[in-house]
Design a protein around this motif. Sequence first.
Motif, PDB file in Angstrom:
ATOM      1  N   ASP A 677       0.717  -1.379   0.078  1.00 40.44           N
ATOM      2  CA  ASP A 677      -0.003   0.063  -0.045  1.00 40.44           C
ATOM      3  C   ASP A 677       0.691   1.242  -0.018  1.00 40.44           C
ATOM      4  OD1 ASP A 677      -2.046  -1.687   0.174  1.00 40.44           O
ATOM      5  OD2 ASP A 677      -2.595  -1.255   2.111  1.00 40.44           O
ATOM      6  N   GLU A 714      -8.300  -8.945  -6.166  1.00 38.26           N
ATOM      7  CA  GLU A 714      -9.447  -7.702  -5.954  1.00 38.26           C
ATOM      8  C   GLU A 714      -8.384  -6.553  -5.267  1.00 38.26           C
ATOM      9  OE1 GLU A 714      -9.537 -10.236  -2.405  1.00 38.26           O
ATOM     10  OE2 GLU A 714      -9.867 -10.746  -4.600  1.00 38.26           O
ATOM     11  N   ARG A 715      -7.753  -6.848  -4.341  1.00 40.60           N
ATOM     12  CA  ARG A 715      -6.714  -5.922  -3.658  1.00 40.60           C
ATOM     13  C   ARG A 715      -6.037  -5.143  -4.445  1.00 40.60           C
ATOM     14  NH1 ARG A 715      -5.294  -8.934   2.030  1.00 40.60           N
ATOM     15  NH2 ARG A 715      -7.426  -9.052   3.087  1.00 40.60           N
ATOM     16  N   SER A 718      -7.699  -2.602  -6.813  1.00 43.72           N
ATOM     17  CA  SER A 718      -8.275  -1.743  -5.827  1.00 43.72           C
ATOM     18  C   SER A 718      -7.223  -0.591  -5.842  1.00 43.72           C
ATOM     19  CB  SER A 718      -9.011  -2.242  -4.813  1.00 43.72           C
ATOM     20  OG  SER A 718      -7.821  -2.309  -3.854  1.00 43.72           O
ATOM     21  N   LEU A 719      -5.699  -1.143  -6.157  1.00 44.04           N
ATOM     22  CA  LEU A 719      -4.697   0.072  -5.881  1.00 44.04           C
ATOM     23  C   LEU A 719      -4.147   0.694  -7.231  1.00 44.04           C
ATOM     24  CD1 LEU A 719      -2.659  -1.957  -3.133  1.00 44.04           C
ATOM     25  CD2 LEU A 719      -4.071  -0.011  -2.948  1.00 44.04           C
ATOM     26  N   CYS A 720      -4.738   0.269  -8.330  1.00 45.13           N
ATOM     27  CA  CYS A 720      -4.324   0.346  -9.533  1.00 45.13           C
ATOM     28  C   CYS A 720      -5.017   1.808 -10.064  1.00 45.13           C
ATOM     29  CB  CYS A 720      -4.829  -0.462 -10.636  1.00 45.13           C
ATOM     30  SG  CYS A 720      -3.800  -2.092 -10.276  1.00 45.13           S
ATOM     31  N   TYR A 826      -4.451  -5.287 -15.493  1.00 45.94           N
ATOM     32  CA  TYR A 826      -4.121  -3.992 -15.499  1.00 45.94           C
ATOM     33  C   TYR A 826      -2.927  -3.557 -16.204  1.00 45.94           C
ATOM     34  CZ  TYR A 826      -4.233   1.119 -14.035  1.00 45.94           C
ATOM     35  OH  TYR A 826      -4.474   2.174 -14.105  1.00 45.94           O
ATOM     36  N   ASN A 854     -17.246 -11.635  -4.619  1.00 46.89           N
ATOM     37  CA  ASN A 854     -16.811 -10.221  -3.932  1.00 46.89           C
ATOM     38  C   ASN A 854     -15.108 -10.431  -3.940  1.00 46.89           C
ATOM     39  OD1 ASN A 854     -17.182 -12.586  -2.245  1.00 46.89           O
ATOM     40  ND2 ASN A 854     -16.518 -10.944  -0.393  1.00 46.89           N
ATOM     41  N   ASN A 859     -15.555  -7.290 -10.061  1.00 47.86           N
ATOM     42  CA  ASN A 859     -16.114  -6.049  -9.954  1.00 47.86           C
ATOM     43  C   ASN A 859     -15.280  -5.026 -10.671  1.00 47.86           C
ATOM     44  OD1 ASN A 859     -18.457  -6.472  -8.251  1.00 47.86           O
ATOM     45  ND2 ASN A 859     -16.834  -6.829  -6.531  1.00 47.86           N
ATOM     46  N   PHE A 860     -13.975  -5.186 -10.744  1.00 45.37           N
ATOM     47  CA  PHE A 860     -13.163  -4.263 -11.493  1.00 45.37           C
ATOM     48  C   PHE A 860     -13.619  -4.455 -13.100  1.00 45.37           C
ATOM     49  CE2 PHE A 860      -9.251  -3.859 -13.882  1.00 45.37           C
ATOM     50  CZ  PHE A 860      -8.860  -2.716 -13.126  1.00 45.37           C
ATOM     51  N   ASN A 863     -17.028  -2.854 -13.876  1.00 48.25           N
ATOM     52  CA  ASN A 863     -17.178  -1.553 -13.777  1.00 48.25           C
ATOM     53  C   ASN A 863     -16.554  -0.976 -14.994  1.00 48.25           C
ATOM     54  OD1 ASN A 863     -17.444   0.978 -12.377  1.00 48.25           O
ATOM     55  ND2 ASN A 863     -15.379   0.997 -12.302  1.00 48.25           N
TER      56      ASN A 863
END
Length: 902
Positions: A677, A714-715, A718-720, A826, A854, A859-860, A863
């Motif tokens: 992170d 997923e983690r 979410s940081l991309c 990504y 989840n 989800n990525f 979207n």
Amino acid sequence: MQDFTYLLNSEPEYIEMMYQKYRSNPHEIDDSWRYFFKGYEFYNETPNNTDPDEIKVLNLINNYRSRGHLFTKTNPVRKRRNYTPDLSLKNHNLKESDLQKKFTAGIDLLGKPAKLSEIIETLNETYCNSIGAEFMFIREPEKVEWLKQKMESTKNKPNFDSKLKARIHEDLAKAVLFEQFLHSKYLGQKRFSLQGGETLIPGLKAVITKGAELGIEEFIIGMPHRGRLNVLANIMDKDLLEIFAEFEGREIDKEDLTDIGFDFSGDVKYHLGYSKIVSPVKNKNIKLGLAPNPSHLEAVNPVVEGMVRAKIDNDYNGDMSKIAPILIHGDAAIAGQGVVYEVIQMAKLNGYKTGGTIHLVVNNQIGFTTDYTDGRSSTYCTDVAKVTLSPVFHVNADDVEAVVLAIQIAMEYRQKFNSDVFIDLLGYRKYGHNEGDEPRFTQPTLYKIIENHIDPEKIYSEKLMNEGCLLKETIVDVKDKIKKNFEQNFQKSKTIIRKLNTPTFIDNCDLKKRNSSHKLFPFPKTKVNRDEIKKIGRSIFSIPNDLNVISKLRKLYEQRLQKIEFEENIDWGTAEILTYGTLLSEGISVRLSGQDSIRGTFSHRHSAVQIEDSDSKIILLNNATNGKSSFNVYNSSLSEFGVLGFEYGYACASPDQLTIWEAQFGDFHNGAQIIIDQFISSAETKWNRSNGLVMFLPHGFEGQGPEHSSARIERFLSLCANENMHVVNPTTPANLFHLLRGHVKHNFRIPLVVFTPKSLLRHPSCVSSLEDLTEGQFEPIISDTSKCNKTRRTVFVSGKLFYDLQDYKIKNEITDISIHRVEQLYPFPKEKIEEIIQIENAEQIIWAQEEPENFGAWNFVNNRLKYHNLIYIGRKESATPAVGSMSQHISEQKNIIDKVFE
């Protein structure tokens, strides 16, 4: 306290046996026996001395060395806790009448027989004054003797000349006045003041100066936010204009931001890094680097160690005496943060050692609001030093000369013994955790003392004036010049335009920094000539016949060589080792580190060949090096936070090589989430610093339970943002081959996250041809190439699930459903996916995954493709990534496949 009561319970034969051991090697026996026999020999070798009290005096000397640190004058604002027994005469069975008596035991301390009063005076000055030393627990006699001689020969008292004292005073005045100036100009603004610990600044100057004298050419510093601004101003020599402009909140010049390839957000001023070349001694330049650090205390420690190790390997030809890490800690953090222990445990490991770290603890004796008695169970915050048997110096931070002396000794020790050293600067925190905090809410008694306590510069000024070393007028003049400089820069700071491209925190980490012209695609050319790849394969897969290796391993290497020679299907392990071999032949070094990385957790890599009935091994990949490159692979300690941080730092300081950290299972990166992170995903945006670290995270659902299935895709997604990372889930050996080669051939660096397989390592369909390596390239999407009637369903999938779906499709001769592999998650290949959707024009567009709804990429992806009405097929939402029952796993997996093809 030691005594000799154990003698009363010992048989004469046993005592004689111990004595013979003492005569042959005194360090094979316990300290208590050794000191007894030492006294016994003193007694017998001195004809006129028939006093058995010699043993008592030796015991007294030993106890001062071992326990004197418990009775020092090192705390400027608190009374010490009481420790018993103390060092009094009565506790050694000695009397006041013995004080004027001369003891042969004095030889051990003073080199000659001496009166007991003289012995005690020397011991008190050496071990119970402004410096308390913990060192007798060290098991190497040479180190103990060196420290004893160093301290006892000077009684731990500085003998500085007037020129050095004047310089120390000026450094201390700059530190004290800097904090006072900021407090007067920016009242209430957070700065995390060093007030109460300002002697850190002359202490750091002493580290750098002494280090330069002893041959060091570079220091890299890691520290928390407290005191960072003072270090930047007075050690790193950061322009005061820039520091004051940051306080003023002035924006960065917009022209500076136009050419970078990402959205720069910046960071608060007390997190920033810097670099500088200084000349602490005549005709010698020293590189200084201060690494940036987030508010996660101690997180920077492994990063700094990795940077230093990379420079040792690449810039200093393995010479650890040319560069040293300095880690500055807070007392609450060094005692409370687990990464401190992880890093210290790495200090002597072959793949991670850096020749010894200088640890400086700014000991405020308080955490955020927590008293030290509530903040740790250990006696000292530095007790973690005992893990590596490193000496600790506890120093009164009000006594600046003692601070400088202790640090000089520490620096000499580091250079001589390549060991960590800890200096615990006992001071205080003048204000609360930040300057807007009220410390009296929780510490009224302590802060009543602090309120009336004068600062260390005033203490030292008075001392120097009393000695006649400096005149009052001289001191006033020095301080006036410092204040005038501050004021002039303060006034100028109100009008300057801030620049983005300030000096980086370490040289060469900017070589691969991204700008607006740098894009992931088109990907660099990564194919390798057929003859060349066969040549490399022969050099790295041919085990010499005279080597006695396990037959299974020899067979594995023979099979790998055969696949290349006869151009048969190449599996994952073969392609991975070939990747390294081809890079090494091109002069690109490779470093791979993780808990089982030599063999590989799933026994697929075998990068080293173990010699049977031996602890030795050979690494055949070294046959592929071209004289400039090297292959280094290490089984790490059982650490994620520490080791991932180390490899991040290593990659930062070695941008021209391939640096890989491998998790034992992908989910285990949880333990290093702070590094992910705060550094890997965000350092470019916060600090304008690039990094090309590769993370291997084994991922795939095979019924092995929650902690052995998911790398938490997923983690990472979410940081991309702003192409800050490259996140890939490759499903063919060839795609891995081209991915890694291309990653290191780009002219810029971003982190690469690779979700690597487990069961696919031996899946008969997860193979590539030699032609895929010699002619192919990295494919972000692998499209379905099977003949298809009008497509009823277009299915997108990522990772291992593809093979389960493909097997079903082939077995059941299904021709109206296409399956496309999204290898690159990504940057998301949206245009290519939309092109497939448009061409196939299917009735339904499906995203299939084996992860719960989840989790994973659903989800990525949804979207980014929300206008295409994707249908989700996968496991239902869950609190854990995977089930622990094999039968349930099989049922769930079958259900996913059935739904895709229903």
